[in-house]
Motif scaffolding. Structure first.
Motif, PDB file in Angstrom:
ATOM      1  N   ASN A 226      32.955  36.056  31.692  1.00  0.00           N
ATOM      2  CA  ASN A 226      33.506  34.719  31.379  1.00  0.00           C
ATOM      3  C   ASN A 226      32.462  33.835  30.701  1.00  0.00           C
ATOM      4  O   ASN A 226      32.798  33.004  29.849  1.00  0.00           O
TER       5      ASN A 226
ATOM      6  N   LEU B 135      40.893  36.526  36.036  1.00  0.00           N
ATOM      7  CA  LEU B 135      39.664  36.480  35.228  1.00  0.00           C
ATOM      8  C   LEU B 135      38.447  36.159  36.104  1.00  0.00           C
ATOM      9  O   LEU B 135      37.328  36.536  35.764  1.00  0.00           O
ATOM     10  N   LYS B 136      38.670  35.490  37.205  1.00  0.00           N
ATOM     11  CA  LYS B 136      37.546  35.169  38.093  1.00  0.00           C
ATOM     12  C   LYS B 136      37.525  36.016  39.349  1.00  0.00           C
ATOM     13  O   LYS B 136      36.479  36.167  39.971  1.00  0.00           O
TER      14      LYS B 136
ATOM     15  N   ASP C  29      49.773  31.125  36.448  1.00  0.00           N
ATOM     16  CA  ASP C  29      49.524  30.677  35.071  1.00  0.00           C
ATOM     17  C   ASP C  29      48.040  30.421  34.802  1.00  0.00           C
ATOM     18  O   ASP C  29      47.601  30.445  33.648  1.00  0.00           O
ATOM     19  N   ALA C  30      47.287  30.168  35.836  1.00  0.00           N
ATOM     20  CA  ALA C  30      45.848  29.925  35.654  1.00  0.00           C
ATOM     21  C   ALA C  30      45.066  31.225  35.463  1.00  0.00           C
ATOM     22  O   ALA C  30      43.835  31.187  35.329  1.00  0.00           O
ATOM     23  N   GLN C  31      45.757  32.356  35.441  1.00  0.00           N
ATOM     24  CA  GLN C  31      45.101  33.660  35.249  1.00  0.00           C
ATOM     25  C   GLN C  31      43.911  33.851  36.185  1.00  0.00           C
ATOM     26  O   GLN C  31      42.785  34.113  35.749  1.00  0.00           O
TER      27      GLN C  31
ATOM     28  N   VAL D 145      45.707  41.414  40.103  1.00  0.00           N
ATOM     29  CA  VAL D 145      46.371  42.154  39.028  1.00  0.00           C
ATOM     30  C   VAL D 145      46.870  41.152  37.979  1.00  0.00           C
ATOM     31  O   VAL D 145      47.514  40.176  38.327  1.00  0.00           O
ATOM     32  N   PRO D 146      46.582  41.392  36.718  1.00  0.00           N
ATOM     33  CA  PRO D 146      46.975  40.433  35.675  1.00  0.00           C
ATOM     34  C   PRO D 146      48.454  40.520  35.313  1.00  0.00           C
ATOM     35  O   PRO D 146      48.816  40.854  34.186  1.00  0.00           O
ATOM     36  N   LEU D 147      49.281  40.238  36.286  1.00  0.00           N
ATOM     37  CA  LEU D 147      50.728  40.178  36.038  1.00  0.00           C
ATOM     38  C   LEU D 147      51.104  38.721  35.849  1.00  0.00           C
ATOM     39  O   LEU D 147      51.036  37.943  36.795  1.00  0.00           O
TER      40      LEU D 147
ATOM     41  N   PRO E 209      38.397  39.643  40.352  1.00  0.00           N
ATOM     42  CA  PRO E 209      38.844  40.883  39.695  1.00  0.00           C
ATOM     43  C   PRO E 209      39.719  41.791  40.547  1.00  0.00           C
ATOM     44  O   PRO E 209      40.286  42.728  40.007  1.00  0.00           O
ATOM     45  N   SER E 210      39.868  41.501  41.828  1.00  0.00           N
ATOM     46  CA  SER E 210      40.798  42.335  42.602  1.00  0.00           C
ATOM     47  C   SER E 210      42.251  42.024  42.236  1.00  0.00           C
ATOM     48  O   SER E 210      43.140  42.825  42.511  1.00  0.00           O
TER      49      SER E 210
ATOM     50  N   LYS F 138      43.099  27.116  32.642  1.00  0.00           N
ATOM     51  CA  LYS F 138      44.236  28.042  32.747  1.00  0.00           C
ATOM     52  C   LYS F 138      43.865  29.439  32.278  1.00  0.00           C
ATOM     53  O   LYS F 138      44.694  30.154  31.698  1.00  0.00           O
ATOM     54  N   GLY F 139      42.602  29.822  32.465  1.00  0.00           N
ATOM     55  CA  GLY F 139      42.220  31.188  32.133  1.00  0.00           C
ATOM     56  C   GLY F 139      42.093  31.470  30.653  1.00  0.00           C
ATOM     57  O   GLY F 139      41.969  32.620  30.243  1.00  0.00           O
TER      58      GLY F 139
ATOM     59  N   LEU G 239      52.777  47.482  35.518  1.00  0.00           N
ATOM     60  CA  LEU G 239      52.396  46.881  34.242  1.00  0.00           C
ATOM     61  C   LEU G 239      52.941  47.761  33.129  1.00  0.00           C
ATOM     62  O   LEU G 239      52.488  48.894  32.953  1.00  0.00           O
TER      63      LEU G 239
ATOM     64  N   ARG H  90      37.896  44.734  29.838  1.00  0.00           N
ATOM     65  CA  ARG H  90      38.039  44.248  31.197  1.00  0.00           C
ATOM     66  C   ARG H  90      39.176  44.984  31.909  1.00  0.00           C
ATOM     67  O   ARG H  90      40.021  45.620  31.279  1.00  0.00           O
ATOM     68  N   ARG H  91      39.175  44.864  33.227  1.00  0.00           N
ATOM     69  CA  ARG H  91      40.162  45.561  34.050  1.00  0.00           C
ATOM     70  C   ARG H  91      41.585  45.302  33.536  1.00  0.00           C
ATOM     71  O   ARG H  91      41.949  44.164  33.271  1.00  0.00           O
ATOM     72  N   TYR H  92      42.328  46.346  33.424  1.00  0.00           N
ATOM     73  CA  TYR H  92      43.732  46.332  32.990  1.00  0.00           C
ATOM     74  C   TYR H  92      43.924  45.959  31.528  1.00  0.00           C
ATOM     75  O   TYR H  92      45.044  45.738  31.086  1.00  0.00           O
TER      76      TYR H  92
END
Lengths: 563, 563
Positions: A439, B297-298, B292-294, B303-305, B300-301, A448-449, A305, A539-541
């Motif tokens: 959330n 956020l639900k 794309d749905a991220q 990675v938000p890439l 948490p393990s 879509k988050g 990241l 939040r994480r990251y």
């Protein structure tokens, strides 16, 4: 230093270790003045009395200020590092925060950097000449690596820790290695190798830990940028206790390769490294510099990241207006914070409420007692066998807080594989539940988050009080909570204990034994001058976001309210 | 389905399970034709004989082709799903690849989607009406979740797996649940619940596994987009064996919440979910839609890439010219691939060598035997206790490959916590060494993680041969290697076994017992018609890059060379 522990007793090992340390301090030129025979409780005023005005000027810069002067050649790296060596060495005499000074290699490095700038007319990297202090358990080539255990003395790595290599390539100067507690698992700093590191603002109190040498160096002004590590609060506790900034990033962003641990291979709860600094900008520069080096190419556990530049969308409401939603956690409902902490929180919240763009909501604690049960069950999955062996093999005595966190901790058990999987499931479920909670603060879920109106950051205590008296830091919940969740969390200075204002709450009924223990610790006069900090969590990251939010909150409130 | 296993014998459980399955197939309207009494070895031609031309047309689209027709309303979702139900159901009769069909809920869903499009004049999401097949162990609300164990039959989740929720919101239609082996830890598909799934191209051979129902559905044309899972090759083996595309993403990119496992909480080696498809574009659309749905956020393990769009810099040399550097791994030097695999590799490499912009270098294997020792030591850290209990508690017999991977595997041991940390350290060290190896392919290290001229991707076998005869898939190394390293890896069809061309290497001296076993397996005629695939691998979290590289390599070579 390098010593062989060979057949020496732990007393001999500790004696030699301290002798070596004192010699490194003694080699600083000009000689560091002795501390007064009778030290006041608050020694933070002494550097100004004992060092030169020039040395004070140099060591009281922020990182960006110093960077500017060093990268242009306005100040020489050599002059800067000499001032820091003197102030860190004086810190050792005042609060016992140094494992060893590195005068020769630091000055050599600084000279080379000065020469580089002269030749190339440009700095060698983004940290050209910046002095960085280092917690001892980050390995340095050719130097002892003991992690606070007498039995480890004599282990010498043949290369620098990955993080240190990156910082070195960015141009920094390493000049001091700082103290840490036995096991690295105290929120204080007490070992048989180095003794006890105390708080420069009030020597009857702890400096915090486990990166307590780093914290105390910040407090006494012997460092403006240092490296700690944190698996339950070990960066944030000492930063908070010493009026500094300290940041626990999300896991797998900064390299930990080459740091010493009694339990290598354990990863149920993952420790991180992170910076302490006298400015938020120092924290940010550190993070960005390391991540820009793409450490994941060499340390594959890290997540690629990139360091994000601030995004206006982080803090914008649906209509495009500036908006930060701050959840305020007043208490975790396990141990209630002392009056100075609640006052600090109240002062910040009141100012935010008066500022356009800030929405303040209550953040209800969610089973923080369960959170502790989970993380404490996963800290030492072998029942503390490795830690115990690391202590017992030299015969050194157990320090009180080592006993507290391992021997007296009912959650420390020798797990079977099945047990550890049980606790992993508990951990994963707690994390999922907490994400759901977060959330649920959204006004609208656009799919879509995309969550509209969700809380951006949580503002909360760093601990259940300011720095407590020695051997009394027995409640980790306010920091370990975010380790369990792996949320980035930054602590920042807010105020100081004011015995006249922060009076005891006399009719308080403790919730439980831990709460009672903490309640009874607080006597206003005992805590005089102790820094009070708060913690901001995202939040994480969302590491970049939490730091940016703090910058904005500081601007909005004018914190810190006391220097 | 939902059944209670109650006090039934495993035979009764399996009988009821198959009865339910057959009923779901029988409910498809119009009725699915019976398979010929005497099936040929290669049944891939039968759908064309037994289904309507329209059904064949519908089921032989690629995902983007179908998406275009469905999202514009040119084709009705209902017509499409009916065709897929028919072809999947026929697949069941030919190769035994279905756990259950979902005709009623699929048609209801498709009708709703058609109505939505009519009302709103736009598709509900990026997967509007796309049929997706699902490996059984991804939980579906109200349906059985057994992970291949008789004893698990009767477990019924009260919500869909996280991944399925996201795909549903994107507009897809779930219509079939596919077979999987006992334990999910075979590279074949054999269970006491469903029996053996065979290869549609050659029914004497395995369909691969553990996502073998998915693979066989691809092979028979009963699915053009399906979901498998992979911890050692379980997506890639069945995709390769059935001439399909299959992608094992890096860990923690796609949600696994709600999938069944015998060892929940185990995370020394992390399994992933991923797509199988008849086109590379299907793989890409799946990945992008989910990410794309991220989902982080639900879950948490994760990675938000975000899903990265192709970056021209991925494949550009220092001067800005197009350049892909491909490392070719011919053999892992543990088990040598059969002649058809080496021919496929040679054909691709030869074409790349003739194409401007492709640099081909040899990729020397690095201790693949050690890699297997590490991963196999970490697959069942409890010595297989949980898996054994899941089998034994119903009294069902051990399938041969369950015995092979657990009971007969000398690396499966009941570890202590200390043992598991030992193997974690081995794992971490191997990963670091491999990263170093990859970095060393750079011509120049510009610092800051910028490597010039490093290998972009590794091209290698998917296994030591095409699909072997039943119960003979006993070498995982070519796929498990990348699970250990957590490198994204995609398999793609290249050719088919040609007994006349791919003759046995008669004078070969096997390297070891495993190599000898594999060498002796190969008899050209036995493997007739079996698809031959190759695997393309990139560094951890370079998921987007490896898919883009495959797109370019396909264009450059014209692969697949046989349909």
């Amino acid at each position: 230093m390098t010593v062989s522990n060979g057949t020496r007793s732990w007393q001999e090992i500790a004696h030699d270790y301290q002798k070596h340390r004192d010699e490194t301090v003694a080699r600083v030129d000009p000689a560091i003045p002795d501390a007064p025979a009778k030290l006041p409780l608050n020694v933070t005023g002494l550097p100004k009395q004992l060092l030169s005005a020039r040395e004070i000027e140099i060591t009281e810069q922020t990182v960006p200020e110093l960077k500017q002067k060093l990268s242009t050649g306005e100040w020489k790296c050599v002059d800067v590092i000499k001032a820091f060596l003197r102030r860190a060495g004086l810190g050792q005499k005042l609060v016992n925060c140094v494992a060893e000074l590195l005068p020769e290699r630091a000055i050599k490095r600084a000279e080379e950097l000065d020469q580089y700038l002269e030749e190339h007319k440009r700095p060698i990297g983004p940290l050209h000449g910046i002095p960085i202090s280092v917690k001892e358990h980050l390995g340095m080539k050719g130097l002892d690596l003991n992690a606070g255990f007498c039995s480890f003395v004599g282990k010498v790595p043949d290369e620098d820790a990955h993080l240190l290599k990156i910082l070195w390539e960015a141009g920094c100067v390493f000049y001091v290695r700082s103290t840490q507690p036995q096991t690295l698992m105290h929120l204080e700093t007490s070992s048989n190798l180095c003794g006890v590191t105390v708080n420069p603002f009030n020597r009857a109190l702890t400096c915090g830990g486990s990166s307590g040498g780093e914290g105390a160096l910040q407090g006494i002004g012997g460092s403006i940028l240092g490296i700690g590590s944190d698996i339950g609060g070990s960066i944030r506790s000492p930063a908070a206790n010493n009026g500094a900034y300290g940041f626990r990033p999300s896991t797998y962003r900064l390299p930990t390769g080459g740091y010493a641990s009694a339990m290598p291979g354990a990863d149920s709860i993952v420790g991180v490294v992170g910076p302490l600094s006298n400015s938020l900008e120092g924290i940010e520069l550190f993070m960005q510099t390391v991540i820009d080096a793409q450490p994941w190419l060499k340390e594959p556990s890290l997540v690629p990241l990139p360091w994000k530049q601030p995004d206006p969308n982080w803090f914008t409401d649906h209509s495009g207006k500036f908006k930060i939603k701050v959840g305020v956690l007043w208490t975790d409902e396990v141990v209630k914070p002392h009056p100075p902490v609640l006052r600090a929180l109240k002062e910040v919240v009141e100012k935010l409420k008066q500022t356009e763009g800030y929405e303040i909501v209550e953040w209800k604690p969610y089973k923080h007692d369960l959170a502790w049960d989970i993380i404490a069950s996963l800290y030492f999955p072998d029942g503390g066998a490795k830690e115990s062996a690391a202590i017992d093999s030299s015969g050194e005595p157990w320090r009180p807080l080592s006993e507290f966190i391992i021997k007296d901790n009912p959650l420390v058990k020798a797990h079977s594989i099945d047990d550890i999987w049980f606790w992993h499931r508990q951990r994963n479920e707690y994390r999922t539940d907490y994400a759901k909670l977060w959330n649920s603060t959204a006004v609208k879920d656009h799919g879509k988050g995309v969550l509209e109106g969700a809380v951006d950051v949580i503002l909360c205590p760093v601990g259940p009080g300011a720095a407590p008296p020695i051997n009394c830091a027995r409640y980790w919940g306010y920091t370990s909570q975010w380790n369990l969740l792996d949320y980035p969390s930054v602590v920042f200075p807010v105020t100081k204990v004011k015995p006249d204002v922060d009076v005891t709450e006399t009719d308080y009924k403790p919730l439980n034994d831990q709460d009672e223990y903490n309640y009874k610790l607080y006597e206003p006069e005992l805590y005089r001058d102790a820094p009070v900090a708060l913690q901001l969590v995202a939040r994480r990251y969302e590491d970049e976001k939490v730091l940016k939010a703090l910058e904005l909150i500081q601007k909005a409130t004018g914190a810190p309210f006391e220097k």
